[in-house]
Scaffold this active site. Sequence first.
Site, PDB file in Angstrom:
ATOM      1  N   GLY A 353       0.796  -1.221   0.000  1.00 37.67           N
ATOM      2  CA  GLY A 353       0.000   0.000   0.000  1.00 37.67           C
ATOM      3  C   GLY A 353       0.828   1.270   0.000  1.00 37.67           C
ATOM      4  O   GLY A 353       0.688   2.135  -0.871  1.00 37.67           O
ATOM      5  N   GLY A 376      -0.777  -6.578   2.296  1.00 34.96           N
ATOM      6  CA  GLY A 376      -0.512  -7.899   2.871  1.00 34.96           C
ATOM      7  C   GLY A 376      -0.676  -9.004   1.837  1.00 34.96           C
ATOM      8  O   GLY A 376       0.088  -9.975   1.819  1.00 34.96           O
TER       9      GLY A 376
HETATM   10  C1  3PG Z   1      -5.573  -4.419   2.983  1.00 35.37           C
HETATM   11  O1  3PG Z   1      -5.662  -3.196   2.886  1.00 35.37           O
HETATM   12  O2  3PG Z   1      -4.505  -4.995   3.281  1.00 35.37           O
HETATM   13  C2  3PG Z   1      -6.798  -5.242   2.678  1.00 35.37           C
HETATM   14  O3  3PG Z   1      -7.871  -4.437   2.330  1.00 35.37           O
HETATM   15  C3  3PG Z   1      -7.136  -6.186   3.806  1.00 35.37           C
HETATM   16  O4  3PG Z   1      -7.464  -5.472   4.964  1.00 35.37           O
HETATM   17  P1  3PG Z   1      -7.184  -6.132   6.382  1.00 35.37           P
HETATM   18  O5  3PG Z   1      -5.689  -6.194   6.533  1.00 35.37           O
HETATM   19  O6  3PG Z   1      -7.842  -5.222   7.378  1.00 35.37           O
HETATM   20  O7  3PG Z   1      -7.786  -7.511   6.368  1.00 35.37           O
HETATM   21 MG    MG Z   2      -3.642  -5.028   5.713  1.00 31.05          MG
END
Ligand code: 3PG
Ligand code: MG
Length: 396
Positions: A353, A376
């Site tokens: 991200g 992730g």
């Molecule tokens: C992320 O941004 O990594 C995904 O949308 C998953 O979200 P989470 O880590 O809260 O499950």
């Molecule tokens: Mg995440």
Amino acid sequence: MPKKTLADLPDLRGKRVLIRVDFNVPQDAAGNITNDRRIRAALPTIRAVLDGGASAIVMSHLGRPKGDPRKDAAFRMDRVGRRLGELLGKPVRKMDEVVGPAVTAAVQALKPGEVLLLENLRFHPGEQAGDAAFAAQLAGLADAYVNDAFGTCHRKDASMFAGPAAMAGKPRVVGTLVAKELEVLDKLLSAPPRPLVGILGGAKVSDKIGFIKSLLTRVDKVLIGGAMTYTFLKCQGHNVGGSKVEGDKLDVARELLTLGQGKIVLPVDHLVVQKLDDPATARVVEGEVPDGWIGVDIGPKTIAQYRDAIGQAGTVVWNGPMGKFEDEPYSKGTKAIAAAMATSKAVTIVGGGETAEAVEDFGLAEKMTHVSTGGGAFLEYVEGTPFAALAQIESV
Ligand code: 3PG
Ligand code: MG
């Protein structure tokens, strides 16, 4: 086995299609969406479904709501729905419930070409519990299922796993975004043009142990930056001054260096400051970081070395910033890596991200072969973790 895609769907005219997307977008304190690339990335799939003569029931989670209605207001999907409508150029009906009579009625009234967005899936306790009864309610809404939520594919939430499982017998495919992620990342894992150079940054070694181990079995070199640098340097006995170090991960760092057999490349110089919020104190040091100084970015010699390595690579895969890049005076290293990748002839893949957002902010996203929508999920896929969610999608 390659997955079925939108092209494998039967005639969609008059059908309802349930599309799981990852609209988990970053928001500021006032709730404004600060980066909408995950919404933009899902548009081709939604448009294809609508153009095929179907209606679209779009669903996602947003953030990690805790079940407290007052605090959870910030996680409602209203803003996301408005942005989706703007980008699609057509109205999006946003529901205030995830499932229930109002949703069922709205779904039954849908006409071809119309879009409905469910409320944040994680407002329903069944979502993260992977609850079968909740999954059956979702499954009952539509004639076909599309997974276009690569960023969530490492989760077994009901909308990702039990939902499509309950739709066995109906078409279940991946959307355009997921298909491209899988194509690019499968190639990275199976037959990347060489040399394959990994670039790894960010604060913590401990977040990425599995990822680094997996990279080391595949890459020719891993260039390290970010605060994790100092955990590696410290474990080798170097002075790192007041730089951020994971003191309880020195053994892990040592193990990784041994495993790497010389593949792990550490910065040779650093931008250091006396106080984090005082860029006026910044100077460049080589080798050791003196006491009283904190490393905040890779230095110019390191930048030049990393640029050369990128220039000679056949494939570059990058995750994690090279320094405290959110502060402009400390962003040179991260910018230089992004720029070198953007101009290189190599296959260039950016994941995670924060790294993906940095590349977008620099205006260089279009110059990369692929910018993953996964955080992730990207790390886990490259590590080789099989995704249960994808097992629910039909194979070709
Ligand atoms: C992320 O941004 O990594 C995904 O949308 C998953 O979200 P989470 O880590 O809260 O499950
Ligand atoms: Mg995440």
